[in-house]
Design an enzyme around this catalytic site. Structure first.
Site, PDB file in Angstrom:
ATOM      1  N   ASP A   1       6.499 -10.286   4.679  1.00  0.00           N
ATOM      2  CA  ASP A   1       7.738 -10.703   4.011  1.00  0.00           C
ATOM      3  C   ASP A   1       8.981 -10.349   4.821  1.00  0.00           C
ATOM      4  O   ASP A   1       9.597  -9.292   4.643  1.00  0.00           O
ATOM      5  CB  ASP A   1       7.838 -10.111   2.605  1.00  0.00           C
TER       6      ASP A   1
ATOM      7  N   THR B   1      15.397  -3.649  -1.742  1.00  0.00           N
ATOM      8  CA  THR B   1      15.014  -3.254  -3.091  1.00  0.00           C
ATOM      9  C   THR B   1      15.653  -1.904  -3.407  1.00  0.00           C
ATOM     10  O   THR B   1      15.535  -0.968  -2.616  1.00  0.00           O
ATOM     11  CB  THR B   1      13.480  -3.159  -3.189  1.00  0.00           C
TER      12      THR B   1
ATOM     13  N   ASN C   1       5.171  -5.149  -0.014  1.00  0.00           N
ATOM     14  CA  ASN C   1       5.227  -5.947   1.213  1.00  0.00           C
ATOM     15  C   ASN C   1       4.275  -5.434   2.295  1.00  0.00           C
ATOM     16  O   ASN C   1       4.345  -5.872   3.443  1.00  0.00           O
ATOM     17  CB  ASN C   1       6.653  -5.975   1.768  1.00  0.00           C
TER      18      ASN C   1
ATOM     19  N   LYS D   1       8.444  -1.859   1.560  1.00  0.00           N
ATOM     20  CA  LYS D   1       7.996  -1.289   0.280  1.00  0.00           C
ATOM     21  C   LYS D   1       6.516  -1.606   0.119  1.00  0.00           C
ATOM     22  O   LYS D   1       5.981  -2.493   0.801  1.00  0.00           O
ATOM     23  CB  LYS D   1       8.805  -1.865  -0.882  1.00  0.00           C
TER      24      LYS D   1
ATOM     25  N   ASP E   1      13.399  -4.426   4.050  1.00  0.00           N
ATOM     26  CA  ASP E   1      12.816  -4.464   2.696  1.00  0.00           C
ATOM     27  C   ASP E   1      11.394  -3.904   2.710  1.00  0.00           C
ATOM     28  O   ASP E   1      10.493  -4.463   2.074  1.00  0.00           O
ATOM     29  CB  ASP E   1      12.829  -5.895   2.158  1.00  0.00           C
TER      30      ASP E   1
END
Length: 311
Positions: free
Chosen positions: A166, A197, A150, A147, A145
């Site tokens: 995260d 995401t 994060n 991005k 994840d």
């Protein structure tokens, strides 16, 4: 780094008392459906931390497994570009995860403010994150994840480190189970869970195919694209349309926004956003790419607020 501390849930009162004996809890920094994050002050030296307090009563059995998995992962991590779990305590009712305090804001906020980044800084950020991902993959962790939301700066000071945070969707494999350099697309250790995401999800995740750590390279490629032009590479009026664009994998470099960006930068973006994971650039190859300039290892916040918006 020393061993993380865990207080046994068979002694809940002792665990909570031990936490309270070591830390003062202060204001709320954030809230979620099952957790609250507060600023905590370590009594022995006054150092500030962020403590994530998770209520077990609000967790499903599956959620509880994820929390244990996240703690197990975070307990393994010791890298300057990844958020650090200082220690944790478990009682019958709650978890207390004492994390390093990151107060510099998200990379996402910097993108909104600056629109786009100079190539030198974008290269430095990419190299730093690639080195951090190489470390995580080596110890058996795939983030899944990655991005800008994060990716958080340690402080708002010039030179502050950018850190990966995260690990709620991350997956832990035993060290050595993940393929190494030159074998990033082996079937030795794959995953199937669709997660992450949508804008940053790799094509193989969207298709529901088995996948491995190459998904983190794709996500980093999306981040790099955004750093260089200020908007994501794939669009859609709905999630389904977005997925169709990702699966088509047609990376466009619109002249209006890319005319000042070097061919080497575009080449690296294209190789990171290659739909076929067997042909996608690996992290060791990425670190040897000519655009990842020698000496750009700090991944720190630029001391200059300038951007390349004039290009």
């Amino acid at each position: 780094m020393g061993n993380k501390h865990m207080s046994s849930c068979t002694q809940p009162q002792a665990a909570e008392k031990e936490f309270e004996s070591k830390y003062y809890t202060r204001e709320v920094l954030g809230r979620g459906s099952s957790a609250t994050v507060r600023r905590a002050i370590r009594k022995v030296d006054g150092k500030a931390f962020a403590v994530k307090i998770i209520r077990k009563s609000r967790l499903t059995p599956k959620d509880l497994r994820f929390v244990y998995e996240e703690i197990k992962m975070m307990s393994r991590i010791d890298h300057p570009s990844v958020v650090k779990l200082e220690e944790f305590f478990e009682t019958h009712a709650r978890f207390f995860l004492v994390m390093e305090m990151l107060s510099g804001g998200e990379l996402f906020d910097q993108i909104i403010e600056r629109k786009r980044f100079e190539e030198t800084e974008a290269s430095r950020i990419t190299k730093t994150l690639a080195v951090a991902l190489q470390y995580l993959h080596k110890i058996g962790i795939v983030h899944r994840d990655l991005k800008p939301e994060n990716l958080i700066y340690a402080s708002d000071s010039p030179g502050a480190h950018l850190k990966i945070t995260d690990f709620g969707l991350a997956k832990l494999r035993e060290p050595g189970a993940l393929p190494g350099a030159g074998a990033a697309h082996s079937e030795r250790e794959t995953m199937r869970t669709s997660c992450g995401t949508p804008s940053y999800a790799a094509p193989e995740v969207i298709r529901g195919h088995p996948y491995n750590q190459a998904v983190d390279v794709w996500s980093l490629g999306v981040v790099l694209y955004i750093l260089l032009c200020g908007y994501p590479p794939f669009h859609g009026g709905s999630t389904q349309e977005l997925y169709q664009a990702v699966l088509a994998g047609q990376v466009k470099f619109h002249p209006k926004h890319w005319k000042g960006v070097s061919g080497e930068a575009r080449d690296l973006v294209s190789r990171m956003l290659t739909v076929d994971p067997a042909k996608r650039i690996t992290i060791p190859q990425l670190l040897e790419h000519p655009w990842i300039r020698p000496g750009s290892t700090s991944g720190s916040r630029s001391s200059s607020s300038s951007s390349s918006s004039s290009s």
